[in-house]
Each structure stands twice: as C-alpha cells, then as structure tokens.
Write a protein that holds these residues in place. Sequence first.
Motif, mmCIF file in Angstrom:
data_model
loop_
_atom_site.group_PDB
_atom_site.id
_atom_site.type_symbol
_atom_site.label_atom_id
_atom_site.label_comp_id
_atom_site.label_asym_id
_atom_site.label_seq_id
_atom_site.Cartn_x
_atom_site.Cartn_y
_atom_site.Cartn_z
ATOM 1 N N ALA A 38 4.830 -3.042 -2.931
ATOM 2 C CA ALA A 38 5.983 -2.248 -3.383
ATOM 3 C C ALA A 38 5.627 -0.777 -3.528
ATOM 4 N N ALA A 39 4.356 -0.511 -3.821
ATOM 5 C CA ALA A 39 3.922 0.874 -4.005
ATOM 6 C C ALA A 39 3.622 1.568 -2.685
ATOM 7 N N GLY A 40 3.760 0.858 -1.587
ATOM 8 C CA GLY A 40 3.513 1.461 -0.284
ATOM 9 C C GLY A 40 2.050 1.542 0.080
ATOM 10 N N GLU A 41 1.231 0.741 -0.587
ATOM 11 C CA GLU A 41 -0.209 0.771 -0.341
ATOM 12 C C GLU A 41 -0.519 0.280 1.076
ATOM 13 N N THR A 42 -1.540 0.848 1.685
ATOM 14 C CA THR A 42 -1.930 0.450 3.038
ATOM 15 C C THR A 42 -3.357 -0.093 3.121
ATOM 16 N N ASP A 43 -4.121 0.020 2.058
ATOM 17 C CA ASP A 43 -5.526 -0.416 2.089
ATOM 18 C C ASP A 43 -5.587 -1.936 2.000
ATOM 19 N N PRO A 44 -6.133 -2.610 3.032
ATOM 20 C CA PRO A 44 -6.168 -4.076 3.001
ATOM 21 C C PRO A 44 -6.985 -4.638 1.838
ATOM 22 N N ARG A 45 -7.894 -3.842 1.299
ATOM 23 C CA ARG A 45 -8.682 -4.311 0.147
ATOM 24 C C ARG A 45 -7.820 -4.487 -1.097
ATOM 25 N N LEU A 46 -6.628 -3.862 -1.095
ATOM 26 C CA LEU A 46 -5.703 -3.997 -2.220
ATOM 27 C C LEU A 46 -4.544 -4.926 -1.908
ATOM 28 N N LEU A 47 -4.490 -5.392 -0.646
ATOM 29 C CA LEU A 47 -3.314 -6.149 -0.193
ATOM 30 C C LEU A 47 -3.607 -7.597 0.161
#
Lengths: 161, 127
Positions: A38-47
């Motif tokens: 939802a925050a628009g994150e793109t880092d796979p380590r956070l996804l």
Amino acid sequence: MRPALWAVRTRALELLGRVEHRSLGPVRAAEARRFAEAAGETDPRLLDPARPDFQLHPMYLVSLLRGPGHPRPGELRPDGMYRDEVPGTDGLDVLLMAGGQDLTWHRPLRPDEYVEQTRELVSVRCKGRAPTQFLVLEVAKRWSTAGHGVVVEATETFLVR
Amino acid sequence: MSAPAELPPVRYTPDQAALQRFGASTRNPHRIHYDAGFARAQGLAGPVVMAQLHGCLLFRAAAEWAGDPGRVVSLGWRNRAPSGPGAELTVSGHATPAGPGLVRLDLLETGPDGAAHCVGYAVVRTG
C-alpha cells in the motif's frame, strides 16, 4: 484563545509526563507485506516474506495505530479517529493535524514478536496570535518487545487548532 | 561516501485504493482519508494522504540510497501541505557525511506542481 483550545491546553498540561501503555500484539509478516504494498514499496526484501532476507517494513510498526481487532463501541470520535490518539482533545471542537515525526530505530523487528508501546505527552506549546492561535503537542513513543528491548523510538507532533 | 550525493528521485502516486489499503493495514479509521464529503467539510480539497504514507516514501528514498532498509538509522519529517489521492509524489534529496560510517540525507517531497508536501531528513549507515 478559543475556549475549546484553552480546554485542550488545560487538559494536556495535566497529562504531561503520564505514561500510557498499549499492546499492539504480534506483528505478522503478511500484514507488513500488505502495508509495504500500500505504501508503494518496491524493495523485494520488504515485500516477499518467503525470501531469506525478508524484513518487516521498519515504518509498519510506527504507523500502526492499534493492535488486532475492531474498535470498541465509543472508542472513536465522530471523525473516525480514536478518541485518545491526540491527548486532551476528546470531545472538543478542534481541528487536528499531524505535524511530523522523528524516528530512531534501535534494532529490526522480527516477525511474530509481541510489541508493547508506551506514549507520553512531553510538551505543550502555544503558537501564533489570536485569532489564529494553535497548540503544538509533542508525544514521545517507544515500541519494545519483552525479550529484546526497544525496537524504535519516536517523537510525534500534533497541531491543534 | 561512494554513493551519489544527489538522490535519484523516488516517485509514487497513491490512489484512493492505496489509501484504503494503507488505512486498513495501519488500523487508521480517520475519515479524512477516505470520506470526500467529510474531508471537504473540514476545509480540505478532498481525502488526504496519511502522514505515515508520506513518511514511507521518504524512508524508501533513504533505503534505496543506502542499499538496504536496515541501514536507515533515523528518519524525520515535517508536513507542509496535504496531498490527495492521484497526485504523484516525488522525493529528492542530497547526501552529506554525518560522522564515521554515517550519512545524512536531506529530503524533500513535492507534488506535481513542485510544491513541498514534506521536508525531512534521514541518517543512514554506509556499511
């Protein structure tokens, strides 16, 4: 100063230094993933919780207003916010705005750790001149777990008009 | 300090669905984030992006520059103006040394018209 604003100031000064405790419960990887998306994150380590280097998004904990479960009856103001989110303002005709935050992380949070939060109103300041006076409230927050101590600390600023 | 002094821009356009999801995941039921009529009655142009979502974009800019989310030691920001769903937000910034193994990033989040929505900073570990 408007009576409602004066009432906030009076209440807030009485609350200075009083420490509140909240339980946020266990923080789940799947919930942190939804937050990151939802925050628009793109880092796979956070996804991707399946990755060995997965990390709970550090902003997730400090963005959580409550632990699991729905608000109890009467727990929310008419505007939908929790009555006790901004100290001293419950039931008063004032406008609230988030002013900003300062965050310091001490260690990463691991999935399923059980988090406790403390909150303490640390300052109450009047700014501006009538009729545009407003209050600046600073709340110090700390998130920790039973076994591993403090995860992150914050100072959050609220503007009350 | 081997990484560039100027941060590559980080962009995100949160739509109303993103605000709903962000609000649900943080258990934030404040109506100014999803109820257009209520938001307008509060003097706003419409629903507004959550302060923490702005913070997330600043965090992302810092983490991308540092190369690892775990290297972000601290982050702070001040809200300057609200933004609504559908508006592209861009974070830019520059880096300066802040002591042994630390770098300070001064951050600015702007909207499509270039107006500032947040000003902030981060301190990151370089290794």
